[in-house]
Design a protein around this motif. Structure first.
Motif, PDB file in Angstrom:
ATOM      1  N   ALA A 140      -9.931 -13.233  25.016  1.00  0.00           N
ATOM      2  CA  ALA A 140      -9.355 -12.006  25.183  1.00  0.00           C
ATOM      3  C   ALA A 140      -9.908 -11.339  26.587  1.00  0.00           C
ATOM      4  N   ARG A 173     -10.698 -13.202  29.343  1.00  0.00           N
ATOM      5  CA  ARG A 173      -9.923 -13.656  30.539  1.00  0.00           C
ATOM      6  C   ARG A 173      -8.329 -13.049  30.773  1.00  0.00           C
ATOM      7  N   ARG A 174      -7.809 -13.054  29.571  1.00  0.00           N
ATOM      8  CA  ARG A 174      -6.425 -12.499  29.681  1.00  0.00           C
ATOM      9  C   ARG A 174      -5.620 -13.602  30.810  1.00  0.00           C
ATOM     10  N   ARG A 175      -5.662 -14.663  30.696  1.00  0.00           N
ATOM     11  CA  ARG A 175      -5.130 -15.692  31.556  1.00  0.00           C
ATOM     12  C   ARG A 175      -4.167 -16.618  30.641  1.00  0.00           C
ATOM     13  N   ARG A 182      -4.879 -13.670  15.890  1.00  0.00           N
ATOM     14  CA  ARG A 182      -5.293 -13.431  17.328  1.00  0.00           C
ATOM     15  C   ARG A 182      -5.405 -14.594  18.298  1.00  0.00           C
ATOM     16  N   ASP A 217      -1.918 -15.476  19.566  1.00  0.00           N
ATOM     17  CA  ASP A 217      -1.213 -14.531  20.349  1.00  0.00           C
ATOM     18  C   ASP A 217      -2.009 -14.974  21.848  1.00  0.00           C
ATOM     19  N   LEU A 218      -3.134 -15.440  21.880  1.00  0.00           N
ATOM     20  CA  LEU A 218      -4.045 -15.554  23.092  1.00  0.00           C
ATOM     21  C   LEU A 218      -3.381 -16.669  23.795  1.00  0.00           C
TER      22      LEU A 218
END
Length: 505
Positions: free
Chosen positions: A250, A252-254, A275, A278-279
């Motif tokens: 979450a 990093r959002r990579r 969760r 989704d990530l």
């Protein structure tokens, strides 16, 4: 070796490290190492299995392959396993001629114990001590491959040693390849111990499909993220691993390249599943397997929609039987259940293509007369054939004649915002009656009394509220992330500054 790679110089195994610079081992090196082990291992004594401490490196994997090829039965252990040091462990009853492990393991005999050998010592000429040798140089070709032995989880007591044939283990790996469409184009990240049946199946599936296998000999979140950054397309994890990974990804959002994420070893709560799915950009597919029976059920790649909490339909070739029904229909409670039948709840027995050969050191088959294995799990099978694991029958707590499911109580406990982890179990009182105990990891701001008040205010019946709450710093776990019940009981039995808070319903 049982695999003929298309390109002997291509990498077969990559060890992920926190720094991100993994170490590669080519197919040629893996094959040559296994062949050298096989050649030397034919001189090892065969009166008992050899213990192999598998650290997840290419060298450890090649050692196992070579030993089995030489006809040596091998018991696989995780690195840092407590079983080697615990005299009560079934490992000590093996009277094994040798324990083979990482380079840090000394090549020496221990008093009244097996010879200890490094991986390298097994394949080097003249390095096998006399105490481990039982045959002559140039020994004949073995009559059969070695068996794979693994410790059961010991969910309700001491673990046992289950025996599996190499053919069964390979069949399980091939099932992974087919069900999750693993090919040579994949990068398979096995983020669980290779010594565990789940990790071994994933490892062999990667090798059989000639995918790139990525392992984590020293697990850490940093090394796991490094493995993802290596381009992992298939990820084998556990509920605990995914829970730990959520805040990291979450932040990093990579994006990742993961197309298939698998989870085994216990229930994955719906919030974490949503969760992390989704990530990662891929839904989490549950696997339900048992050391004694191999793969039982899973959510295969072909399935695009399935009910939350389900471990999927039965795997190919698996027959499920529900006994001692807890009541959703009036059908025969011992009937074999399949798709299209009424929903059923009860104790699960299975017959699979990979049923074990029994337990080491005992003549009992471990099966019913008609060839089913009793899992001890209470399950629900819906009308569409989706399986839901509700808990172990033996773990249900009998409170005054009323059965309490520990998992349900755990779900209520972890619904409290200051409860990080919880494990619920039954304990017998001196008068023979059972009580509910809860071991919890709390935030500093919370107390056991507050947790109990939460339970009373929630949907639990009075008899479901824990009689004792033990606050601890962390839950002791195995390499697969399961709570180590024996260590936990020893931990809560110690005197502590903060005594458990009792409540009597």
């Amino acid at each position: 070796m049982f695999i003929e790679p298309r390109d002997a110089h291509a990498p077969a195994v990559r060890v992920a490290t926190p720094g991100g610079a993994g170490t590669d081992t080519s197919w040629a090196a893996l094959r040559d190492t296994a062949a050298a082990v096989s050649d030397r291992a034919r001189r090892l004594r065969r009166d008992a299995p050899v213990v192999v401490v598998v650290d997840g490196t290419a060298e450890s994997i090649a050692t196992v392959l070579g030993l089995v090829d030489a006809g040596v039965d091998v018991l696989l252990l995780e690195e840092r396993s407590s079983h080697l040091a615990d005299p009560r462990s079934p490992v000590h009853r093996l009277a094994s001629p040798a324990v083979i492990g990482p380079p840090s393991m000394p090549d020496a005999s221990t008093p009244h114990g097996p010879v200890r050998l490094s991986y390298e010592a097994v394949r080097q000429p003249g390095r096998l001590p006399a105490g481990a040798v039982g045959g002559s140089a140039g020994a004949t070709t073995p009559s059969r491959p070695g068996e794979i032995l693994q410790l059961t989880s010991g969910s309700t007591g001491q673990p046992r040693i289950a025996r599996q044939t190499l053919d069964n283990v390979l069949a399980g790996a091939r099932a992974y390849c087919e069900l999750f469409r693993i090919t040579g184009a994949d990068v398979v990240l096995v983020a669980v111990p290779v010594a565990h049946s789940y990790g071994l199946a994933g490892t062999l599936a990667a090798l059989l499909s000639q995918a790139l296998l990525v392992t984590l000999p020293r697990f850490s979140i940093r090394s796991l993220v490094a493995g993802l950054d290596e381009g992992a397309t298939v990820l084998l994890g556990t509920p605990l691993l995914y829970k730990l990974l959520v805040p990291v990804l979450a932040a990093r959002r990579r994006p990742t390249r993961v197309r298939t994420a698998l989870s085994a070893g216990g229930p994955l709560d719906a919030d974490t599943a949503a969760r992390i799915g989704d990530l990662l950009g891929s839904p989490i597919r549950q696997i339900y397997g048992i050391t004694e029976a191999g793969l039982v059920a899973c959510v295969p790649q072909a399935l695009t929609d399935w009910p939350a909490g389900s471990v999927g339909p039965a795997a190919p070739g698996v027959t499920l039987r529900i006994e001692g029904e807890a009541a959703t229909d009036a059908a025969d409670p011992t009937a074999t259940t399949g798709v299209g039948g009424p929903a059923r709840t009860g104790r699960l027995l299975v017959r699979t293509p990979a049923l074990f050969r029994g337990y080491w050191g005992t003549p009992e088959r471990g099966l019913t007369d008609d060839g089913f294995y009793d899992t001890g799990d209470v399950v629900r099978l819906d009308a569409d054939g989706h399986l839901f694991v509700l808990g172990r029958k033996d773990s249900f707590v009998n409170v005054g004649g009323r059965k309490v499911n520990p998992r349900r109580v755990e779900q209520v406990l972890t619904g409290h915002p200051h409860v990080r982890e919880a494990f619920v179990y039954g304990a017998e009182r001196p008068d023979g009656e059972q009580e509910i105990h809860a071991a919890v990891v709390l935030d500093p701001a919370s107390t056991a009394e507050e947790v109990l008040a939460h339970c009373r205010a929630a949907s639990l019946m009075p008899y479901e509220v824990p009689h004792h709450v033990h606050t601890i710093d962390r839950l002791p776990r195995s390499g697969m992330g399961k709570v180590d019940r024996q260590r936990l009981l020893a931990l809560v039995a110690r005197p502590s500054p903060g005594p458990a808070a009792p409540v009597h319903p």
